[in-house]
Design a protein around this motif. Structure first.
Motif, PDB file in Angstrom:
ATOM      1  N   VAL A 196      38.988  56.872  48.712  1.00  0.00           N
ATOM      2  CA  VAL A 196      39.559  57.063  47.376  1.00  0.00           C
ATOM      3  C   VAL A 196      39.202  55.882  46.474  1.00  0.00           C
ATOM      4  O   VAL A 196      38.860  56.058  45.297  1.00  0.00           O
ATOM      5  CB  VAL A 196      41.097  57.210  47.463  1.00  0.00           C
ATOM      6  CG1 VAL A 196      41.714  57.227  46.068  1.00  0.00           C
ATOM      7  CG2 VAL A 196      41.469  58.492  48.210  1.00  0.00           C
ATOM      8  N   ASN A 197      39.249  54.681  47.027  1.00  0.00           N
ATOM      9  CA  ASN A 197      39.157  53.468  46.217  1.00  0.00           C
ATOM     10  C   ASN A 197      37.702  53.083  45.924  1.00  0.00           C
ATOM     11  O   ASN A 197      37.259  51.959  46.199  1.00  0.00           O
ATOM     12  CB  ASN A 197      39.891  52.313  46.906  1.00  0.00           C
ATOM     13  CG  ASN A 197      40.243  51.203  45.941  1.00  0.00           C
ATOM     14  OD1 ASN A 197      40.511  51.453  44.771  1.00  0.00           O
ATOM     15  ND2 ASN A 197      40.237  49.978  46.423  1.00  0.00           N
ATOM     16  N   ARG A 198      36.965  54.020  45.347  1.00  0.00           N
ATOM     17  CA  ARG A 198      35.588  53.785  44.907  1.00  0.00           C
ATOM     18  C   ARG A 198      35.486  54.108  43.419  1.00  0.00           C
ATOM     19  O   ARG A 198      36.109  55.048  42.943  1.00  0.00           O
ATOM     20  CB  ARG A 198      34.614  54.658  45.705  1.00  0.00           C
ATOM     21  CG  ARG A 198      34.561  54.321  47.189  1.00  0.00           C
ATOM     22  CD  ARG A 198      33.704  55.322  47.952  1.00  0.00           C
ATOM     23  NE  ARG A 198      33.713  55.053  49.388  1.00  0.00           N
ATOM     24  CZ  ARG A 198      33.221  55.882  50.309  1.00  0.00           C
ATOM     25  NH1 ARG A 198      32.676  57.030  49.924  1.00  0.00           N
ATOM     26  NH2 ARG A 198      33.275  55.572  51.589  1.00  0.00           N
ATOM     27  N   LEU A 221      37.091  44.474  38.097  1.00  0.00           N
ATOM     28  CA  LEU A 221      38.252  44.356  37.218  1.00  0.00           C
ATOM     29  C   LEU A 221      39.349  45.371  37.544  1.00  0.00           C
ATOM     30  O   LEU A 221      40.529  45.116  37.310  1.00  0.00           O
ATOM     31  CB  LEU A 221      37.830  44.523  35.755  1.00  0.00           C
ATOM     32  CG  LEU A 221      36.961  43.406  35.161  1.00  0.00           C
ATOM     33  CD1 LEU A 221      36.513  43.779  33.749  1.00  0.00           C
ATOM     34  CD2 LEU A 221      37.707  42.075  35.152  1.00  0.00           C
ATOM     35  N   LEU A 222      38.948  46.523  38.070  1.00  0.00           N
ATOM     36  CA  LEU A 222      39.923  47.577  38.387  1.00  0.00           C
ATOM     37  C   LEU A 222      40.368  47.557  39.847  1.00  0.00           C
ATOM     38  O   LEU A 222      41.165  48.401  40.260  1.00  0.00           O
ATOM     39  CB  LEU A 222      39.348  48.948  38.027  1.00  0.00           C
ATOM     40  CG  LEU A 222      39.151  49.188  36.524  1.00  0.00           C
ATOM     41  CD1 LEU A 222      38.372  50.473  36.280  1.00  0.00           C
ATOM     42  CD2 LEU A 222      40.500  49.238  35.800  1.00  0.00           C
ATOM     43  N   GLY A 223      39.858  46.612  40.625  1.00  0.00           N
ATOM     44  CA  GLY A 223      40.305  46.475  42.006  1.00  0.00           C
ATOM     45  C   GLY A 223      39.759  47.507  42.958  1.00  0.00           C
ATOM     46  O   GLY A 223      40.329  47.734  44.027  1.00  0.00           O
ATOM     47  N   PHE A 224      38.642  48.147  42.589  1.00  0.00           N
ATOM     48  CA  PHE A 224      38.010  49.082  43.512  1.00  0.00           C
ATOM     49  C   PHE A 224      37.287  48.305  44.615  1.00  0.00           C
ATOM     50  O   PHE A 224      36.853  47.167  44.417  1.00  0.00           O
ATOM     51  CB  PHE A 224      37.006  49.972  42.772  1.00  0.00           C
ATOM     52  CG  PHE A 224      37.634  51.068  41.950  1.00  0.00           C
ATOM     53  CD1 PHE A 224      38.284  52.117  42.571  1.00  0.00           C
ATOM     54  CD2 PHE A 224      37.562  51.045  40.566  1.00  0.00           C
ATOM     55  CE1 PHE A 224      38.864  53.136  41.815  1.00  0.00           C
ATOM     56  CE2 PHE A 224      38.132  52.054  39.808  1.00  0.00           C
ATOM     57  CZ  PHE A 224      38.785  53.099  40.433  1.00  0.00           C
ATOM     58  N   ALA A 485      42.860  41.374  40.850  1.00  0.00           N
ATOM     59  CA  ALA A 485      42.004  42.094  39.906  1.00  0.00           C
ATOM     60  C   ALA A 485      42.698  42.231  38.553  1.00  0.00           C
ATOM     61  O   ALA A 485      42.069  42.043  37.500  1.00  0.00           O
ATOM     62  CB  ALA A 485      41.662  43.476  40.466  1.00  0.00           C
ATOM     63  N   GLN A 486      43.989  42.531  38.564  1.00  0.00           N
ATOM     64  CA  GLN A 486      44.733  42.646  37.306  1.00  0.00           C
ATOM     65  C   GLN A 486      44.769  41.316  36.583  1.00  0.00           C
ATOM     66  O   GLN A 486      44.630  41.261  35.345  1.00  0.00           O
ATOM     67  CB  GLN A 486      46.160  43.122  37.594  1.00  0.00           C
ATOM     68  CG  GLN A 486      47.000  43.346  36.340  1.00  0.00           C
ATOM     69  CD  GLN A 486      46.428  44.429  35.443  1.00  0.00           C
ATOM     70  OE1 GLN A 486      46.204  45.558  35.894  1.00  0.00           O
ATOM     71  NE2 GLN A 486      46.175  44.103  34.183  1.00  0.00           N
ATOM     72  N   SER A 487      44.945  40.236  37.309  1.00  0.00           N
ATOM     73  CA  SER A 487      44.958  38.908  36.698  1.00  0.00           C
ATOM     74  C   SER A 487      43.616  38.592  36.054  1.00  0.00           C
ATOM     75  O   SER A 487      43.550  38.040  34.945  1.00  0.00           O
ATOM     76  CB  SER A 487      45.301  37.860  37.755  1.00  0.00           C
ATOM     77  OG  SER A 487      45.303  36.564  37.195  1.00  0.00           O
TER      78      SER A 487
END
Length: 501
Positions: A196-198, A221-224, A485-487
């Motif tokens: 999912v995390n792609r 940036l989105l943590g993928f 990633a959010q930071s």
């Protein structure tokens, strides 16, 4: 704006959307998309940052867009106005930008992307985040099960096959079997999470784009964890089948445990009882205490057997062309169901009443230790197990016919059964026979790995704890990576917004 906003559909279509189209198609879709409010904003922000960093749009343009996106991001989702005539949630956000900074500025946010890859990215972000929520609930439920297993590590009960008493068992050992199953289910979810995390952002509609996008930057940036490599697969959603399969295994775990507890809570068994706070009553039968929480869990587990089939049927109906149907909400609904039932069942397990005396009493007059008597005869007299099986089966038959309990059996009665089946007496002492039929001795003499013996139950408890800790570490590492990633995304936005003109 000095003129009325032009809707996206106006340039191509000669008629506005019909009222029925808005009611039955656009509004339901918008309500579903609005649940992904935070993910929509995250994708817009990350894409805009990347466009500025790649010099695709000017810093002043990016600053203006990001400032407005920050204002929207600070809103409560329910406070964000939507107009079904304007189309998807992407277009709702665009409309908000156009009303504040103009279409000539706000419209540049969509450079180098399609609603196809943007929507796919939003869905993957949302489903990734929801999977972590579910896995958090699963870990909490594992703890509740393990705590009860530790409390009842020596609590004997009958074990059942074919709904008939088979051998003495230990309630804690039974619960530890679910610890193992739940850990396996957690591992399946981690495997599905990895697919999912792609990141599909930047695959655009089908074949990529001529704009110099930095897909690795938005991935970071989105943590993928990585890219959807092939642009053709940007909107591909077969990853949802992986996730649904893993989720359906969780529901199978919950269903089996709930079913056993439901049966064992009947008056006929009376082995366990749900706390009153997880039960209901009858409108006509004053004596009834209905285990409604267990019934809710079992009822919710029913549709889960069709989750994978539903998704595959939907996806296969499209071929590889128009994939709009892949937005079907079956995965979102499944995530909600599993999270809710894990939470409910955690409460049930934390308050479950175990009737230990009733469990022990159920073994007192049970022939569940017969297999141990057979093992003792094999060791003492050297007969084959099949011969001894005949002898002990006849012992049970004769005893039941005479209404004799196991604790009343003598060596001479065993000899009688042996003469009837294999033609010779065994000469076992009464003490040996009684010791062989004692439930506690049965439990204490189980020594094989994974058995119900005390040392093995302690080992299984330690093993279950290690598995839970590993699951918890995985969750913490993923949460930490997303926070990082959010930071970084927040820092990139601040650098653009706060940079002097």
């Amino acid at each position: 704006m000095s003129h009325e906003e032009i809707l996206l559909s106006d340039a191509r279509l000669t008629s506005p959307a019909a009222a029925r189209q808005l009611q039955y198609s656009e509004m339901p879709r918008l309500q579903g998309e609005k649940k992904k409010f935070n993910e929509f904003l995250a994708v817009d922000v990350a894409h805009t940052v990347m466009l500025v960093e790649q010099n695709i749009i000017k810093p002043d343009v990016g600053r203006a867009i990001l400032q407005q996106l920050q204002i929207i991001r600070d809103m409560e989702p329910e406070d964000f106005p939507i107009d079904a005539r304007k189309g998807s949630f992407l277009l709702q956000i665009e409309s908000r930008l156009f009303s504040t900074i103009g279409e000539d500025i706000g419209g540049q946010m969509h450079t180098g992307r399609s609603r196809i890859d943007q929507g796919a990215t939003v869905r993957r972000l949302y489903q990734r985040n929801r999977m972590l929520d579910v896995m958090e609930r699963l870990n909490t439920f594992q703890i509740a099960v393990a705590e009860s297993a530790r409390t009842h590590a020596r609590t004997m009960m009958p074990g059942y096959t074919h709904m008939q008493q088979a051998q003495p068992w230990v309630f804690g050992h039974y619960l530890l079997s679910f610890s193992s199953r739940l850990h396996d289910s957690f591992e399946r979810l981690t495997q599905a999470f990895n697919r999912v995390n792609r990141n599909p952002l930047g695959t655009v509609g089908l074949v990529g784009t001529s704009w110099n996008l930095n897909r690795l930057r938005t991935t970071h940036l989105l943590g993928f964890d990585g890219l959807v490599e092939n642009a053709k697969l940007g909107r591909e959603a077969f990853y949802a089948v992986d996730a649904l399969s893993a989720l359906s295994f969780v529901m199978a775990d919950l269903n089996d445990l709930a079913t056993d507890l439901h049966v064992w809570s009947t008056a006929e068994f009376g082995l366990v009882e749900c706390d009153d706070s997880y039960c209901g009553t009858s409108s006509i039968f004053p004596q009834k205490k209905n285990p409604t929480a267990l019934e809710t869990i079992r009822r919710s587990a029913g549709p889960s057997v069709a989750w994978v089939a539903t998704a595959l049927a939907t996806f296969r109906g499209e071929g590889t062309g128009d994939q709009a149907m892949r937005e079907a909400p079956v995965l979102d609904d499944a995530l909600n169901t599993v999270e809710g039932m894990l939470d409910l069942f955690t409460g049930v397990m934390e308050t479950l009443i175990v009737h230990e005396t009733r469990m022990a009493d159920a073994l007192r007059n049970s022939w569940a230790t017969s297999s141990n008597l057979a093992d003792v005869i094999v060791r003492e007299r050297g007969l084959s197990f099949r011969q001894v099986h005949h002898i002990v089966a006849r012992v049970v038959r004769n005893s039941l016919a005479a209404s004799m309990a196991p604790h009343e059996l003598t060596g001479s009665m065993v000899d009688e059964a042996a003469l009837e089946t294999v033609g010779k007496a065994l000469g076992l002492s009464d003490n040996l026979v009684q010791a062989a039929l004692d439930p506690r001795q049965f439990v204490d003499t189980r020594i094989t790995d994974g058995s119900i013996g005390p040392r093995q139950v302690e080992r299984l408890l330690a093993h279950a704890q290690a598995e839970r800790m590993a699951d918890r570490r995985w969750l913490e590492e993923k949460r930490a990576a997303l926070r990082a990633a959010q930071s970084e995304l927040d820092g990139a936005v601040a650098q653009i917004v706060n940079k002097p003109h």
